[in-house]
Design an enzyme around this catalytic site. Sequence first.
Site, PDB file in Angstrom:
ATOM      1  N   GLY A  48     -18.844   1.186 -11.741  1.00 25.93           N
ATOM      2  CA  GLY A  48     -19.362   2.514 -11.395  1.00 25.93           C
ATOM      3  C   GLY A  48     -20.815   2.576 -10.963  1.00 25.93           C
ATOM      4  O   GLY A  48     -21.210   3.474 -10.228  1.00 25.93           O
ATOM      5  N   ASP A 104     -23.446   4.465 -14.605  1.00 24.69           N
ATOM      6  CA  ASP A 104     -23.273   5.640 -13.747  1.00 24.69           C
ATOM      7  C   ASP A 104     -23.361   6.941 -14.530  1.00 24.69           C
ATOM      8  O   ASP A 104     -24.062   7.866 -14.142  1.00 24.69           O
ATOM      9  CB  ASP A 104     -21.937   5.546 -12.973  1.00 24.69           C
ATOM     10  CG  ASP A 104     -20.727   5.243 -13.865  1.00 24.69           C
ATOM     11  OD1 ASP A 104     -20.875   5.165 -15.097  1.00 24.69           O
ATOM     12  OD2 ASP A 104     -19.622   5.089 -13.315  1.00 24.69           O
ATOM     13  N   ASP A 107     -20.672   9.899 -20.852  1.00 26.75           N
ATOM     14  CA  ASP A 107     -19.655  10.916 -21.137  1.00 26.75           C
ATOM     15  C   ASP A 107     -19.458  11.003 -22.647  1.00 26.75           C
ATOM     16  O   ASP A 107     -20.226  11.668 -23.337  1.00 26.75           O
ATOM     17  CB  ASP A 107     -18.373  10.562 -20.366  1.00 26.75           C
ATOM     18  CG  ASP A 107     -17.277  11.588 -20.526  1.00 26.75           C
ATOM     19  OD1 ASP A 107     -17.580  12.734 -20.913  1.00 26.75           O
ATOM     20  OD2 ASP A 107     -16.105  11.264 -20.261  1.00 26.75           O
ATOM     21  N   LYS A 135     -23.281  14.056 -19.134  1.00 25.66           N
ATOM     22  CA  LYS A 135     -22.513  15.289 -19.326  1.00 25.66           C
ATOM     23  C   LYS A 135     -23.023  16.018 -20.560  1.00 25.66           C
ATOM     24  O   LYS A 135     -23.219  15.418 -21.612  1.00 25.66           O
ATOM     25  CB  LYS A 135     -21.019  14.968 -19.503  1.00 25.66           C
ATOM     26  CG  LYS A 135     -20.351  14.557 -18.216  1.00 25.66           C
ATOM     27  CD  LYS A 135     -18.850  14.457 -18.364  1.00 25.66           C
ATOM     28  CE  LYS A 135     -18.244  13.862 -17.112  1.00 25.66           C
ATOM     29  NZ  LYS A 135     -16.796  13.612 -17.234  1.00 25.66           N
ATOM     30  N   PHE A 156     -14.962  16.545 -14.364  1.00 24.03           N
ATOM     31  CA  PHE A 156     -14.717  15.202 -13.855  1.00 24.03           C
ATOM     32  C   PHE A 156     -15.256  15.086 -12.439  1.00 24.03           C
ATOM     33  O   PHE A 156     -14.865  15.830 -11.558  1.00 24.03           O
ATOM     34  CB  PHE A 156     -13.226  14.853 -13.897  1.00 24.03           C
ATOM     35  CG  PHE A 156     -13.011  13.376 -13.792  1.00 24.03           C
ATOM     36  CD1 PHE A 156     -13.168  12.560 -14.898  1.00 24.03           C
ATOM     37  CD2 PHE A 156     -12.704  12.794 -12.571  1.00 24.03           C
ATOM     38  CE1 PHE A 156     -13.014  11.186 -14.794  1.00 24.03           C
ATOM     39  CE2 PHE A 156     -12.548  11.417 -12.463  1.00 24.03           C
ATOM     40  CZ  PHE A 156     -12.709  10.619 -13.581  1.00 24.03           C
ATOM     41  N   ASP A 163     -15.344   6.787  -9.870  1.00 26.56           N
ATOM     42  CA  ASP A 163     -13.972   6.766  -9.349  1.00 26.56           C
ATOM     43  C   ASP A 163     -13.035   7.673 -10.112  1.00 26.56           C
ATOM     44  O   ASP A 163     -13.303   8.088 -11.246  1.00 26.56           O
ATOM     45  CB  ASP A 163     -13.410   5.343  -9.442  1.00 26.56           C
ATOM     46  CG  ASP A 163     -13.060   4.970 -10.889  1.00 26.56           C
ATOM     47  OD1 ASP A 163     -13.956   5.040 -11.749  1.00 26.56           O
ATOM     48  OD2 ASP A 163     -11.887   4.645 -11.167  1.00 26.56           O
ATOM     49  N   ARG A 169     -14.995   5.992  -4.814  1.00 31.61           N
ATOM     50  CA  ARG A 169     -16.305   5.392  -5.136  1.00 31.61           C
ATOM     51  C   ARG A 169     -17.242   5.399  -3.936  1.00 31.61           C
ATOM     52  O   ARG A 169     -18.453   5.443  -4.086  1.00 31.61           O
ATOM     53  CB  ARG A 169     -16.125   3.932  -5.596  1.00 31.61           C
ATOM     54  CG  ARG A 169     -15.442   3.779  -6.950  1.00 31.61           C
ATOM     55  CD  ARG A 169     -15.660   2.353  -7.458  1.00 31.61           C
ATOM     56  NE  ARG A 169     -14.748   1.974  -8.524  1.00 31.61           N
ATOM     57  CZ  ARG A 169     -14.937   2.223  -9.823  1.00 31.61           C
ATOM     58  NH1 ARG A 169     -16.003   2.888 -10.209  1.00 31.61           N
ATOM     59  NH2 ARG A 169     -14.069   1.813 -10.721  1.00 31.61           N
TER      60      ARG A 169
HETATM   61  P1  IMP Z   1     -17.907   7.096 -21.933  1.00 33.37           P
HETATM   62  O1  IMP Z   1     -17.600   5.813 -22.617  1.00 33.37           O
HETATM   63  O2  IMP Z   1     -16.908   8.182 -22.260  1.00 33.37           O
HETATM   64  O3  IMP Z   1     -19.336   7.577 -22.103  1.00 33.37           O
HETATM   65  O4  IMP Z   1     -17.622   6.908 -20.410  1.00 33.37           O
HETATM   66  C1  IMP Z   1     -18.397   6.167 -19.617  1.00 33.37           C
HETATM   67  C2  IMP Z   1     -17.589   5.681 -18.438  1.00 33.37           C
HETATM   68  O5  IMP Z   1     -16.471   6.522 -18.149  1.00 33.37           O
HETATM   69  C3  IMP Z   1     -18.471   5.744 -17.218  1.00 33.37           C
HETATM   70  O6  IMP Z   1     -19.180   4.542 -17.045  1.00 33.37           O
HETATM   71  C4  IMP Z   1     -17.492   6.033 -16.130  1.00 33.37           C
HETATM   72  O7  IMP Z   1     -16.986   4.820 -15.608  1.00 33.37           O
HETATM   73  C5  IMP Z   1     -16.374   6.798 -16.784  1.00 33.37           C
HETATM   74  N1  IMP Z   1     -16.502   8.269 -16.585  1.00 33.37           N
HETATM   75  C6  IMP Z   1     -16.860   9.193 -17.482  1.00 33.37           C
HETATM   76  N2  IMP Z   1     -16.885  10.427 -16.958  1.00 33.37           N
HETATM   77  C7  IMP Z   1     -16.515  10.273 -15.661  1.00 33.37           C
HETATM   78  C8  IMP Z   1     -16.349  11.205 -14.562  1.00 33.37           C
HETATM   79  O8  IMP Z   1     -16.559  12.423 -14.643  1.00 33.37           O
HETATM   80  N3  IMP Z   1     -15.950  10.632 -13.388  1.00 33.37           N
HETATM   81  C9  IMP Z   1     -15.713   9.310 -13.220  1.00 33.37           C
HETATM   82  N4  IMP Z   1     -15.872   8.422 -14.218  1.00 33.37           N
HETATM   83  C10 IMP Z   1     -16.265   8.896 -15.421  1.00 33.37           C
HETATM   84 MG    MG Z   2     -15.228   4.143 -14.329  1.00 34.23          MG
END
Ligand code: IMP
Ligand code: MG
Length: 186
Positions: A48, A104, A107, A135, A156, A163, A169
Amino acid sequence: MRYLPMQSDIERVLFDEAAIHKRLEEIAAQITADYRDRELTVIGVLTGSFILMSDLLRRIPLPLKLDCLTVSSYHGKTQTSGEVIFKQPPLPDVLDRDVLIIDDILDTGHTLAAIREKLEQAGPRSMRVAVLLSKKKQRAREVDVDYVGFEIEDEFVVGYGLDFMERYRNLPYIGVLKKELIEPTS
Ligand code: IMP
Ligand code: MG
């Protein structure tokens, strides 16, 4: 111009290329000032962050080392599973290094918390985190991030490296994907 399928899947654009680049100039200036006396080791989280890395690092006129690591926690859905898999041993060598992790988006926090934890064990001198997007939400795991491009609502988004099932992407901007494309059909 005829709209191609990829563009017509986007509900609205959140940040266009110019807005992203303008913000990257500011963050790059901040990172350059913060690391002016140190040798940076940048760890990019693939896939990402590949466009972000490319645009951000070219705005940092400091000697630096670049390494990447690949993790995945999704299984084709829009919800993180919580289980973070390290796909690419061995991890980059960070012993005694001033490490900057680039990802990237923040979340749930699972990914960056796991990466931080793993790399901390390898004895870096310092560790900071840069993300393009964060977020606004209650996170499953709290993560300290030092550089944030933009805060966004809990929606999202795709494009600029991000992606949905490995697509979108290469969009040059960040946009919200139409809800009907990501909602489960059953
Ligand atoms: P986390 O572990 O939930 O913080 O997610 C991190 C990873 O989830 C990021 O590096 C992204 O690859 C993916 N991700 C989280 N939210 C989004 C989104 O809104 N769009 C696309 N990818 C996301
Ligand atoms: Mg991803």
